[in-house]
Motif scaffolding. Structure first.
Motif, PDB file in Angstrom:
ATOM      1  N   LEU A  74       0.832  -1.193   0.000  1.00 30.67           N
ATOM      2  CA  LEU A  74       0.000   0.000   0.000  1.00 30.67           C
ATOM      3  C   LEU A  74       0.871   1.248   0.000  1.00 30.67           C
ATOM      4  CD1 LEU A  74      -2.859  -0.986   2.464  1.00 30.67           C
ATOM      5  CD2 LEU A  74      -2.915  -0.913  -0.036  1.00 30.67           C
ATOM      6  N   GLN A  75       0.511   2.209  -0.848  1.00 32.73           N
ATOM      7  CA  GLN A  75       1.337   3.400  -1.038  1.00 32.73           C
ATOM      8  C   GLN A  75       0.548   4.666  -0.722  1.00 32.73           C
ATOM      9  OE1 GLN A  75       2.532   3.007  -5.151  1.00 32.73           O
ATOM     10  NE2 GLN A  75       4.110   1.480  -4.675  1.00 32.73           N
ATOM     11  N   THR A  76       1.269   5.653  -0.198  1.00 37.26           N
ATOM     12  CA  THR A  76       0.638   6.929   0.153  1.00 37.26           C
ATOM     13  C   THR A  76       0.756   7.922  -1.007  1.00 37.26           C
ATOM     14  OG1 THR A  76       2.695   7.617   1.235  1.00 37.26           O
ATOM     15  CG2 THR A  76       0.990   6.623   2.633  1.00 37.26           C
ATOM     16  N   ARG A  89      -7.200   7.158   4.172  1.00 38.66           N
ATOM     17  CA  ARG A  89      -7.699   6.300   3.092  1.00 38.66           C
ATOM     18  C   ARG A  89      -6.883   5.005   3.028  1.00 38.66           C
ATOM     19  NH1 ARG A  89      -6.639   9.359  -1.464  1.00 38.66           N
ATOM     20  NH2 ARG A  89      -8.426  10.669  -0.909  1.00 38.66           N
ATOM     21  N   VAL A  90      -5.558   5.132   3.130  1.00 40.15           N
ATOM     22  CA  VAL A  90      -4.687   3.947   3.102  1.00 40.15           C
ATOM     23  C   VAL A  90      -4.933   3.077   4.326  1.00 40.15           C
ATOM     24  CG1 VAL A  90      -2.285   3.178   3.241  1.00 40.15           C
ATOM     25  CG2 VAL A  90      -2.906   5.023   1.677  1.00 40.15           C
ATOM     26  N   LEU A  91      -5.015   3.691   5.501  1.00 39.34           N
ATOM     27  CA  LEU A  91      -5.211   2.920   6.733  1.00 39.34           C
ATOM     28  C   LEU A  91      -6.575   2.229   6.755  1.00 39.34           C
ATOM     29  CD1 LEU A  91      -3.644   5.325   9.394  1.00 39.34           C
ATOM     30  CD2 LEU A  91      -2.658   3.254   8.413  1.00 39.34           C
ATOM     31  N   ASN A  92      -7.570   2.847   6.173  1.00 40.53           N
ATOM     32  CA  ASN A  92      -8.889   2.218   6.130  1.00 40.53           C
ATOM     33  C   ASN A  92      -8.917   1.006   5.205  1.00 40.53           C
ATOM     34  OD1 ASN A  92     -10.196   3.853   8.011  1.00 40.53           O
ATOM     35  ND2 ASN A  92     -10.662   5.423   6.477  1.00 40.53           N
ATOM     36  N   ARG A  93      -7.929   0.892   4.334  1.00 42.21           N
ATOM     37  CA  ARG A  93      -7.760  -0.325   3.537  1.00 42.21           C
ATOM     38  C   ARG A  93      -6.912  -1.352   4.277  1.00 42.21           C
ATOM     39  NH1 ARG A  93      -5.355   0.784  -2.189  1.00 42.21           N
ATOM     40  NH2 ARG A  93      -5.633  -1.490  -2.244  1.00 42.21           N
ATOM     41  N   LEU A  94      -5.928  -0.871   5.006  1.00 40.34           N
ATOM     42  CA  LEU A  94      -4.974  -1.765   5.659  1.00 40.34           C
ATOM     43  C   LEU A  94      -5.499  -2.375   6.961  1.00 40.34           C
ATOM     44  CD1 LEU A  94      -2.108  -2.955   6.005  1.00 40.34           C
ATOM     45  CD2 LEU A  94      -1.443  -0.780   7.054  1.00 40.34           C
ATOM     46  N   LEU A  95      -6.091  -1.561   7.818  1.00 43.46           N
ATOM     47  CA  LEU A  95      -6.440  -2.024   9.160  1.00 43.46           C
ATOM     48  C   LEU A  95      -7.458  -3.168   9.185  1.00 43.46           C
ATOM     49  CD1 LEU A  95      -6.390   1.332  11.150  1.00 43.46           C
ATOM     50  CD2 LEU A  95      -4.638  -0.453  11.028  1.00 43.46           C
ATOM     51  N   PRO A  96      -8.454  -3.198   8.310  1.00 43.55           N
ATOM     52  CA  PRO A  96      -9.341  -4.368   8.316  1.00 43.55           C
ATOM     53  C   PRO A  96      -8.610  -5.672   8.022  1.00 43.55           C
ATOM     54  CG  PRO A  96     -10.375  -2.558   7.147  1.00 43.55           C
ATOM     55  CD  PRO A  96      -8.947  -2.140   7.398  1.00 43.55           C
ATOM     56  N   GLN A  97      -7.502  -5.569   7.301  1.00 46.37           N
ATOM     57  CA  GLN A  97      -6.695  -6.758   7.021  1.00 46.37           C
ATOM     58  C   GLN A  97      -5.917  -7.184   8.256  1.00 46.37           C
ATOM     59  OE1 GLN A  97      -3.942  -6.149   3.796  1.00 46.37           O
ATOM     60  NE2 GLN A  97      -3.044  -8.206   3.941  1.00 46.37           N
ATOM     61  N   LEU A  98      -5.385  -6.228   8.989  1.00 45.72           N
ATOM     62  CA  LEU A  98      -4.600  -6.531  10.190  1.00 45.72           C
ATOM     63  C   LEU A  98      -5.482  -6.806  11.394  1.00 45.72           C
ATOM     64  CD1 LEU A  98      -1.879  -3.721   9.956  1.00 45.72           C
ATOM     65  CD2 LEU A  98      -1.610  -6.113   9.301  1.00 45.72           C
ATOM     66  N   LEU A  99      -6.506  -5.977  11.564  1.00 42.80           N
ATOM     67  CA  LEU A  99      -7.334  -6.013  12.767  1.00 42.80           C
ATOM     68  C   LEU A  99      -8.808  -5.928  12.385  1.00 42.80           C
ATOM     69  CD1 LEU A  99      -5.234  -3.379  14.764  1.00 42.80           C
ATOM     70  CD2 LEU A  99      -5.241  -5.853  15.188  1.00 42.80           C
ATOM     71  N   PRO A 100      -9.367  -7.027  11.900  1.00 47.96           N
ATOM     72  CA  PRO A 100     -10.787  -6.997  11.517  1.00 47.96           C
ATOM     73  C   PRO A 100     -11.652  -6.639  12.724  1.00 47.96           C
ATOM     74  CG  PRO A 100      -9.703  -9.001  10.743  1.00 47.96           C
ATOM     75  CD  PRO A 100      -8.753  -8.336  11.686  1.00 47.96           C
TER      76      PRO A 100
END
Length: 333
Positions: free
Chosen positions: A288-290, A309-320
């Motif tokens: 994921l890129q900023t 925007r990036v974190l809202n894509r990443l965090l569900p993957q790490l911490l559903p």
């Protein structure tokens, strides 16, 4: 009468009152600024945890907190701004706090002791670390030591444009010089630092607007800026940091790297590759890129929309998130 003394008297008489008053005023202001700077920095001699007050997050996640490890030359005030910029995404999974580094210099033992006190006082059971630029190095070492010395497993380490080695830092010549002076015991004066700050930012002006260049230079000259000792000790830390010491020391922590190919401070491709290779067991995401952040390097305080925007894509993957989060819950860890 001594001719030399007479000539000196004539020079004094010819000296403009306006020039004299201007010089005296400038000297007074400089002395006052140095005094205020020393006073403010003297009150920041201890590492502290800086809370971002959020009653909702505290009620929803009483046992869970994000800890931000700020980047190079980041003041306590800027660390709070970074947290505020990321609040909309991070606070959905925990409370928010940032490490305020001591002006006496970067000290990992002191950082860990401060964390331990904070964890006990807040009765925290779940920790997520956000490493802002070089702060990712500190986060990794802190996580490894908390696990080895306290049996405390950090759940997530998020690396924002973090170098995995001094060789990932692009401006090697300047970096080597700062560390060399620090090793010799030479501390860079604030006036010299101010000129350097401006010159450095102009040299990399394509990364910033002129408004950002002026703002960042003034921040580093303000009494609230990190001390020169802290900045030089941060340089030394980056210079000496060895990722291989922690490769197999993080337990089950999930790691993620985000960055920007346009980064002119840290070599994005080199840092990303090194993190992926050395921490393959823990790395969950690194693609994921900023893109669109400005400056390109570790700038959530300037580019909150892009980062969230990036974190809202990443965090569900790490911490559903669970389907419902009750007020008595302790987080998702």
């Amino acid at each position: 009468m001594d001719p030399a003394l007479l000539r000196a008297a004539l020079r004094v008489k010819a000296f403009s009152r306006r020039a004299f008053l201007g010089g005296a005023t400038a000297s007074t202001l400089l002395a006052a600024d140095l005094f205020v700077t020393r006073e403010v920095q003297s009150r920041r001699r201890q590492t502290v945890l800086l809370d971002l007050a959020d009653d909702t997050a505290r009620e929803r996640f009483p046992g869970t907190s994000w800890i931000l490890f700020p980047g190079y030359k980041t003041s306590w005030e800027e660390a709070r701004i970074i947290l505020a910029s990321l609040r909309s995404s991070l606070s959905e999974r925990g409370q928010l706090a940032a490490v305020g580094y001591s002006n006496l210099g970067l000290d990992l033992d002191e950082i860990l002791d401060t964390l331990r006190v904070y964890i006990r006082q807040r009765r925290l059971r779940t920790l997520y670390f956000y490493g802002h630029s070089f702060g990712g190095m500190v986060a990794v070492e802190a996580a490894a030591r908390l696990l080895a010395e306290d049996g405390l497993q950090v759940e997530v380490i998020l690396l924002d444009s973090t170098p995995a080695s001094k060789f990932d830092v692009l401006d090697q010549g300047w970096f080597d010089s700062v560390v060399y002076l620090y090793d010799l015991g030479i501390r860079i004066p604030s006036v010299v630092r101010g000129g350097y700050e401006f010159g450095e930012r102009v040299a990399h002006k394509n990364e910033r607007t002129w408004g950002q260049i002026v703002n960042q230079t003034l921040e580093q000259l303000s009494p609230l800026a990190p001390s020169n000792v802290l900045i030089q000790s941060e340089s030394e830390y980056i210079y000496q940091w060895d990722a291989t010491r922690f490769t197999d020391s993080l337990g089950t922590v999930q790691m993620a790297f985000i960055g920007n190919p346009g980064d002119q401070t840290v070599d994005y491709a080199s840092a990303r590759s090194r993190w992926e290779r050395l921490f393959a067991k823990n790395m969950v995401s690194s693609d994921l890129q900023t893109i669109g952040a400005f400056p390109a390097h570790a700038s959530p305080q300037w580019s909150g929309i892009v980062y969230n925007r990036v974190l809202n894509r990443l965090l569900p993957q790490l911490l559903p998130l669970p389907r419902s989060v009750g007020g008595a819950g302790g987080g998702t860890g």
